[in-house]
Design a protein around this motif. Structure first.
Motif, PDB file in Angstrom:
ATOM      1  N   ALA A   1      -2.832  -1.131  -7.606  1.00 30.18           N
ATOM      2  CA  ALA A   1      -3.476  -2.330  -7.052  1.00 30.18           C
ATOM      3  C   ALA A   1      -2.518  -3.516  -7.065  1.00 30.18           C
ATOM      4  O   ALA A   1      -2.484  -4.310  -6.119  1.00 30.18           O
ATOM      5  CB  ALA A   1      -4.751  -2.651  -7.833  1.00 30.18           C
TER       6      ALA A   1
ATOM      7  N   ASP B   1      -0.118  -2.954  -4.220  1.00 30.93           N
ATOM      8  CA  ASP B   1      -0.789  -3.295  -2.948  1.00 30.93           C
ATOM      9  C   ASP B   1      -0.815  -4.801  -2.714  1.00 30.93           C
ATOM     10  O   ASP B   1      -0.514  -5.267  -1.624  1.00 30.93           O
ATOM     11  CB  ASP B   1      -2.210  -2.741  -2.922  1.00 30.93           C
ATOM     12  CG  ASP B   1      -2.269  -1.240  -2.687  1.00 30.93           C
ATOM     13  OD1 ASP B   1      -1.312  -0.678  -2.119  1.00 30.93           O
ATOM     14  OD2 ASP B   1      -3.301  -0.640  -3.069  1.00 30.93           O
ATOM     15  N   ARG B   2      -1.177  -5.550  -3.750  1.00 30.56           N
ATOM     16  CA  ARG B   2      -1.210  -7.025  -3.612  1.00 30.56           C
ATOM     17  C   ARG B   2       0.177  -7.573  -3.334  1.00 30.56           C
ATOM     18  O   ARG B   2       0.345  -8.473  -2.522  1.00 30.56           O
ATOM     19  CB  ARG B   2      -1.806  -7.668  -4.868  1.00 30.56           C
ATOM     20  CG  ARG B   2      -3.309  -7.531  -4.964  1.00 30.56           C
ATOM     21  CD  ARG B   2      -3.919  -8.427  -6.016  1.00 30.56           C
ATOM     22  NE  ARG B   2      -3.422  -8.220  -7.358  1.00 30.56           N
ATOM     23  CZ  ARG B   2      -3.905  -7.323  -8.214  1.00 30.56           C
ATOM     24  NH1 ARG B   2      -4.894  -6.529  -7.872  1.00 30.56           N
ATOM     25  NH2 ARG B   2      -3.395  -7.211  -9.410  1.00 30.56           N
ATOM     26  N   TYR B   3       1.188  -7.023  -3.996  1.00 25.75           N
ATOM     27  CA  TYR B   3       2.568  -7.483  -3.780  1.00 25.75           C
ATOM     28  C   TYR B   3       3.000  -7.225  -2.339  1.00 25.75           C
ATOM     29  O   TYR B   3       3.650  -8.064  -1.712  1.00 25.75           O
ATOM     30  CB  TYR B   3       3.500  -6.770  -4.759  1.00 25.75           C
ATOM     31  CG  TYR B   3       4.929  -7.250  -4.681  1.00 25.75           C
ATOM     32  CD1 TYR B   3       5.336  -8.373  -5.387  1.00 25.75           C
ATOM     33  CD2 TYR B   3       5.864  -6.587  -3.895  1.00 25.75           C
ATOM     34  CE1 TYR B   3       6.651  -8.822  -5.307  1.00 25.75           C
ATOM     35  CE2 TYR B   3       7.172  -7.026  -3.816  1.00 25.75           C
ATOM     36  CZ  TYR B   3       7.551  -8.145  -4.536  1.00 25.75           C
ATOM     37  OH  TYR B   3       8.847  -8.593  -4.449  1.00 25.75           O
TER      38      TYR B   3
ATOM     39  N   LEU C   1       1.213  -7.167   0.279  1.00 29.16           N
ATOM     40  CA  LEU C   1       0.489  -8.020   1.221  1.00 29.16           C
ATOM     41  C   LEU C   1       1.074  -9.417   1.305  1.00 29.16           C
ATOM     42  O   LEU C   1       0.716 -10.182   2.204  1.00 29.16           O
ATOM     43  CB  LEU C   1      -0.993  -8.095   0.854  1.00 29.16           C
ATOM     44  CG  LEU C   1      -1.786  -6.819   1.085  1.00 29.16           C
ATOM     45  CD1 LEU C   1      -3.196  -6.972   0.545  1.00 29.16           C
ATOM     46  CD2 LEU C   1      -1.797  -6.442   2.563  1.00 29.16           C
ATOM     47  N   LYS C   2       1.946  -9.768   0.397  1.00 26.38           N
ATOM     48  CA  LYS C   2       2.560 -11.120   0.413  1.00 26.38           C
ATOM     49  C   LYS C   2       3.394 -11.318   1.630  1.00 26.38           C
ATOM     50  O   LYS C   2       4.041 -10.482   2.147  1.00 26.38           O
ATOM     51  CB  LYS C   2       3.422 -11.325  -0.835  1.00 26.38           C
ATOM     52  CG  LYS C   2       2.630 -11.549  -2.070  1.00 26.38           C
ATOM     53  CD  LYS C   2       3.579 -11.863  -3.206  1.00 26.38           C
ATOM     54  CE  LYS C   2       2.814 -12.136  -4.488  1.00 26.38           C
ATOM     55  NZ  LYS C   2       3.693 -12.458  -5.570  1.00 26.38           N
TER      56      LYS C   2
END
Length: 76
Positions: A68, A71-73, A75-76
């Motif tokens: 997770a 995934d967040r990284y 999306l940056k």
């Protein structure tokens, strides 16, 4: 796909994520190589067994949490 490693803190431990190939990442925990994970075609994060180099189908909260963060990284 990201090309550089990054660090993050989870549950009091410092992790480093190093991208490999084809949605595969090597994870270091507190400076030591810890595990390899991959995101399969169903977008499920799985750990890779070091002996067989095959994904391990299991419930693993830590692998899911690390995935997770990746995934967040991304999306940056």
């Amino acid at each position: 796909m990201m090309e550089e490693s990054f660090h993050f803190k989870l549950r009091g431990a410092i992790y480093e994520v190093i991208p490999e190939e084809e949605n595969t990442y090597t994870i270091f925990k507190m400076g030591a190589e810890y595990l390899q994970i991959l995101k399969n075609s169903n977008h499920k994060w799985m750990r890779i067994d070091y002996k067989t180099d095959l994904p391990v189908v299991e419930e693993n909260d830590e692998v899911e949490d690390i995935g997770a963060v990746i995934d967040r990284y991304l999306l940056k």
